[in-house]
Design an enzyme around this catalytic site. Structure first.
Site, PDB file in Angstrom:
ATOM      1  N   HIS A 130     -10.888 -35.614 -12.501  1.00 54.07           N
ATOM      2  CA  HIS A 130     -12.307 -35.229 -12.592  1.00 54.07           C
ATOM      3  C   HIS A 130     -12.426 -33.824 -12.001  1.00 54.07           C
ATOM      4  CE1 HIS A 130     -16.533 -35.674 -12.923  1.00 54.07           C
ATOM      5  NE2 HIS A 130     -16.781 -36.610 -12.034  1.00 54.07           N
ATOM      6  N   HIS A 141     -10.770 -33.865 -22.778  1.00 53.47           N
ATOM      7  CA  HIS A 141     -12.037 -34.361 -22.251  1.00 53.47           C
ATOM      8  C   HIS A 141     -12.388 -35.657 -22.947  1.00 53.47           C
ATOM      9  CE1 HIS A 141     -16.218 -34.450 -20.963  1.00 53.47           C
ATOM     10  NE2 HIS A 141     -15.829 -33.631 -20.003  1.00 53.47           N
ATOM     11  N   ASP A 154     -12.536 -26.805 -16.308  1.00 54.46           N
ATOM     12  CA  ASP A 154     -11.672 -26.536 -15.154  1.00 54.46           C
ATOM     13  C   ASP A 154     -10.519 -25.595 -15.467  1.00 54.46           C
ATOM     14  OD1 ASP A 154     -13.015 -28.119 -13.246  1.00 54.46           O
ATOM     15  OD2 ASP A 154     -12.262 -29.903 -14.236  1.00 54.46           O
TER      16      ASP A 154
HETATM   17  N1  CMC Z   1      -2.292 -33.130 -21.311  1.00 53.19           N
HETATM   18  C1  CMC Z   1      -1.464 -33.812 -22.125  1.00 53.19           C
HETATM   19  N2  CMC Z   1      -1.825 -34.907 -22.805  1.00 53.19           N
HETATM   20  C2  CMC Z   1      -3.091 -35.326 -22.660  1.00 53.19           C
HETATM   21  C3  CMC Z   1      -4.015 -34.662 -21.834  1.00 53.19           C
HETATM   22  C4  CMC Z   1      -3.579 -33.520 -21.152  1.00 53.19           C
HETATM   23  N3  CMC Z   1      -4.401 -32.846 -20.351  1.00 53.19           N
HETATM   24  N4  CMC Z   1      -5.197 -35.306 -21.887  1.00 53.19           N
HETATM   25  C5  CMC Z   1      -5.031 -36.339 -22.710  1.00 53.19           C
HETATM   26  N5  CMC Z   1      -3.755 -36.352 -23.178  1.00 53.19           N
HETATM   27  C6  CMC Z   1      -3.185 -37.277 -24.171  1.00 53.19           C
HETATM   28  C7  CMC Z   1      -2.900 -38.624 -23.556  1.00 53.19           C
HETATM   29  O1  CMC Z   1      -1.590 -38.696 -23.042  1.00 53.19           O
HETATM   30  C8  CMC Z   1      -3.127 -39.544 -24.740  1.00 53.19           C
HETATM   31  O2  CMC Z   1      -1.988 -39.440 -25.567  1.00 53.19           O
HETATM   32  P1  CMC Z   1      -1.440 -40.738 -26.359  1.00 53.19           P
HETATM   33  O3  CMC Z   1      -2.542 -41.090 -27.322  1.00 53.19           O
HETATM   34  O4  CMC Z   1      -0.177 -40.307 -26.986  1.00 53.19           O
HETATM   35  O5  CMC Z   1      -1.241 -41.790 -25.302  1.00 53.19           O
HETATM   36  C9  CMC Z   1      -4.284 -38.887 -25.482  1.00 53.19           C
HETATM   37  O6  CMC Z   1      -4.187 -37.488 -25.160  1.00 53.19           O
HETATM   38  C10 CMC Z   1      -5.660 -39.410 -25.076  1.00 53.19           C
HETATM   39  O7  CMC Z   1      -5.759 -39.289 -23.649  1.00 53.19           O
HETATM   40  P2  CMC Z   1      -6.614 -40.250 -22.728  1.00 53.19           P
HETATM   41  O8  CMC Z   1      -6.038 -40.220 -21.357  1.00 53.19           O
HETATM   42  O9  CMC Z   1      -6.756 -41.580 -23.416  1.00 53.19           O
HETATM   43  O10 CMC Z   1      -8.016 -39.540 -22.776  1.00 53.19           O
HETATM   44  P3  CMC Z   1      -9.209 -39.795 -21.772  1.00 53.19           P
HETATM   45  O11 CMC Z   1     -10.450 -39.550 -22.532  1.00 53.19           O
HETATM   46  O12 CMC Z   1      -9.067 -41.099 -21.091  1.00 53.19           O
HETATM   47  O13 CMC Z   1      -8.976 -38.679 -20.657  1.00 53.19           O
HETATM   48  C11 CMC Z   1      -9.122 -36.739 -19.382  1.00 53.19           C
HETATM   49  C12 CMC Z   1      -9.745 -37.550 -20.510  1.00 53.19           C
HETATM   50  C13 CMC Z   1     -10.006 -35.517 -19.072  1.00 53.19           C
HETATM   51  C14 CMC Z   1      -9.025 -37.579 -18.113  1.00 53.19           C
HETATM   52  C15 CMC Z   1      -7.715 -36.265 -19.822  1.00 53.19           C
HETATM   53  O14 CMC Z   1      -7.805 -35.455 -20.967  1.00 53.19           O
HETATM   54  C16 CMC Z   1      -6.948 -35.551 -18.714  1.00 53.19           C
HETATM   55  O15 CMC Z   1      -6.306 -36.198 -17.893  1.00 53.19           O
HETATM   56  N6  CMC Z   1      -7.037 -34.175 -18.655  1.00 53.19           N
HETATM   57  C17 CMC Z   1      -6.393 -33.444 -17.596  1.00 53.19           C
HETATM   58  C18 CMC Z   1      -7.269 -33.474 -16.361  1.00 53.19           C
HETATM   59  C19 CMC Z   1      -8.491 -32.594 -16.513  1.00 53.19           C
HETATM   60  O16 CMC Z   1      -8.396 -31.461 -16.947  1.00 53.19           O
HETATM   61  N7  CMC Z   1      -9.645 -33.129 -16.105  1.00 53.19           N
HETATM   62  C20 CMC Z   1     -10.902 -32.387 -16.123  1.00 53.19           C
HETATM   63  C21 CMC Z   1     -11.871 -32.982 -17.079  1.00 53.19           C
HETATM   64  S1  CMC Z   1     -13.305 -31.953 -17.361  1.00 53.19           S
HETATM   65  C22 CMC Z   1     -14.127 -31.832 -15.850  1.00 53.19           C
HETATM   66  C23 CMC Z   1     -14.461 -33.111 -15.181  1.00 53.19           C
HETATM   67  O17 CMC Z   1     -14.625 -34.170 -15.798  1.00 53.19           O
HETATM   68  O18 CMC Z   1     -14.616 -33.081 -13.978  1.00 53.19           O
END
Ligand code: CMC
Length: 422
Positions: free
Chosen positions: A262, A301, A357
């Site tokens: 987050h 996201h 971010d």
């Molecule tokens: N790098 C590499 N792969 C990723 C990333 C990433 N940053 N984000 C998602 N994926 C992949 C993930 O491995 C999955 O792949 P597969 O379908 O093969 O298993 C697919 O994309 C879907 O990911 P998810 O984890 O199911 O997606 P989510 O909606 O649950 O997660 C998220 C959203 C923001 C937590 C995630 O994209 C992430 O961890 N990003 C990196 C951390 C980040 O930058 N967070 C800030 C978010 S914006 C500000 C805030 O919210 O505070």
């Protein structure tokens, strides 16, 4: 085409038809079919937990609006305090309202001396500023008699004002403590962002806030002010639904924000860029991400599947800041990463784009903030978003104490086994 949905329980043949409004249908439809039936929705991926009038977000088209106003217009033309008023009241203030609001916030920036002398001094010398921030928000509530009087509108207004006014003071205090520097008292002659920068950086008498950096700080505050039902805001609503005081709820929200998935992502981005070290290492790093060895922090996201409009504004703001502070050496690595990722099918197929971010950490670093202050910088403006949602929650007749149900998957009933027989 009717705006309804019909659900049939195949076990009984019973059918229920309910309206779809704004892409949402009431889950109570299921209870009409069978009162013991629940939806399994981990992480609330398909659940709208409230009706809200505060922030509109269209993830497919990269749209973000506060109370209907596009984020681009607010970032360009407004100030954080005006946006805070808008989020809380639903309308932009008149000149008189804004003057009064600015005056009120400015005159609530001081904190009780005991907060600094006794509470903050109790932390270990290398305490993480975000951990200090979270606990000092909760502690702040203990100083105000009316904090628990949440049914009283005037008291609610007062606590909201205090939280918005005092969070920059708490944030600067956490930093000054960890840097071993004397605390700077708030300066009521300065704007909200300038006062914060002054509390952070003034050593002796010779600090003057650069107006361009003051504006950059304000824009960053605007961009982070609200983002509908994210993890932190949901924490605010869930905890607030128990009718605890807003300081305790905001501390819960700040704790959620602390996490690296987050608000902690901005800190993680800079650590990641530092670790990558140079542009030549970018392809190998991308390969490691694709191999599942870690995430590309600042990418992806839950809602934005096209681009994050805040990231676009921040990228531009970063260049404005670098003109004054000099370019952050990590920028080239960030640009190279973005370039490679945006062309790579792994990221394209998963709709992973830079989020807020990805570039904010680089600006914060250029402004001189240590990496472990980044999430605190996110928390200061997000406080108003939390409070706007808290206020909305308390006046929403549909809301009750949050209490989801579970799908029990543990053992069936069994008899206690005496120690000797295990
Ligand atoms: N790098 C590499 N792969 C990723 C990333 C990433 N940053 N984000 C998602 N994926 C992949 C993930 O491995 C999955 O792949 P597969 O379908 O093969 O298993 C697919 O994309 C879907 O990911 P998810 O984890 O199911 O997606 P989510 O909606 O649950 O997660 C998220 C959203 C923001 C937590 C995630 O994209 C992430 O961890 N990003 C990196 C951390 C980040 O930058 N967070 C800030 C978010 S914006 C500000 C805030 O919210 O505070």
């Amino acid at each position: 085409m009717p705006d309804t949905i019909t659900i049939t329980d195949d076990r009984t043949g019973k059918t229920v038809t309910v309206p779809i409004e704004g892409g949402v249908f009431p889950s109570s439809a299921l209870r009409q079919l069978d009162p013991t039936l629940f939806m399994y929705d981990p992480a609330y991926m398909s659940t709208a937990a409230c009706k809200s009038q505060i922030t509109y977000l269209d993830g497919e088209n990269g749209i973000l609006r506060y109370r209907g106003y596009p984020i681009e217009q607010l970032a360009e033309q407004s100030t954080y305090l005006e946006v805070a008023y808008l989020l809380l009241h639903g309308e932009l203030p008149t000149e008189e309202q804004l003057t009064n609001w600015r005056h009120d916030v400015t005159h609530h920036t001081f904190i009780h001396e005991n907060m600094r002398k006794r509470f903050v001094d109790g932390f270990h010398y290398d305490a993480h500023p975000m951990g200090m921030f979270v606990s000092s928000i909760a502690a702040l509530g203990t100083f105000y008699d009316g904090a628990k009087d949440i049914e009283n509108e005037e008291s609610r207004r007062k606590q909201i004002l205090r939280l918005i006014a005092k969070t920059p003071t708490l944030a600067a205090m956490a930093y000054r403590f960890s840097a071993g520097l004397p605390f700077n008292y708030p300066n009521n002659a300065l704007s909200y962002p300038a006062n914060f920068l002054n509390m952070m950086w003034k050593v002796g008498a010779d600090y003057e806030v650069d107006p361009a950096l003051e504006r950059a700080m304000d824009v960053l505050f605007i961009l982070h002010a609200d983002h509908e039902q994210n993890c932190g805001t949901t924490a605010m609503r869930v905890v607030g639904s128990s009718h605890v005081d807003p300081y305790s709820s905001a501390a819960a929200a700040a704790s959620a924000l602390y996490g690296p998935l987050h608000g902690g992502a901005n800190e993680a981005v800079v650590r990641m860029l530092t670790e990558i070290g140079s542009i030549e290492h970018v392809p190998a790093f991308i390969d490691s991400v694709k191999a599942g060895e870690g995430r590309l922090m600042g990418f992806g996201h839950r809602v934005y599947k096209n681009y994050d409009p805040r990231a676009t504004i921040i990228k531009k703001a970063a260049y404005d800041v670098f003109e004054i502070t000099g370019k952050n050496p990590l920028l080239d690595i960030a640009l190279a990463l973005e370039d490679v990722a945006l062309k790579d099918p792994y990221f394209i197929d998963r709709k992973l784009y830079p989020n807020v971010d990805f570039y904010s950490g680089l600006i914060y670093q250029a402004l001189g903030f240590p990496v472990d202050m980044f999430t605190v910088l996110f928390a200061i403006p997000r406080t108003v978003g939390w409070l706007a949602h808290w206020q909305e929650l308390l006046s929403d007749p549909d809301q009750k104490i949050s209490r989801p149900r579970q799908w029990y998957a543990g053992p069936d009933v069994r008899n206690y086994v005496a120690m000797a027989d295990r």
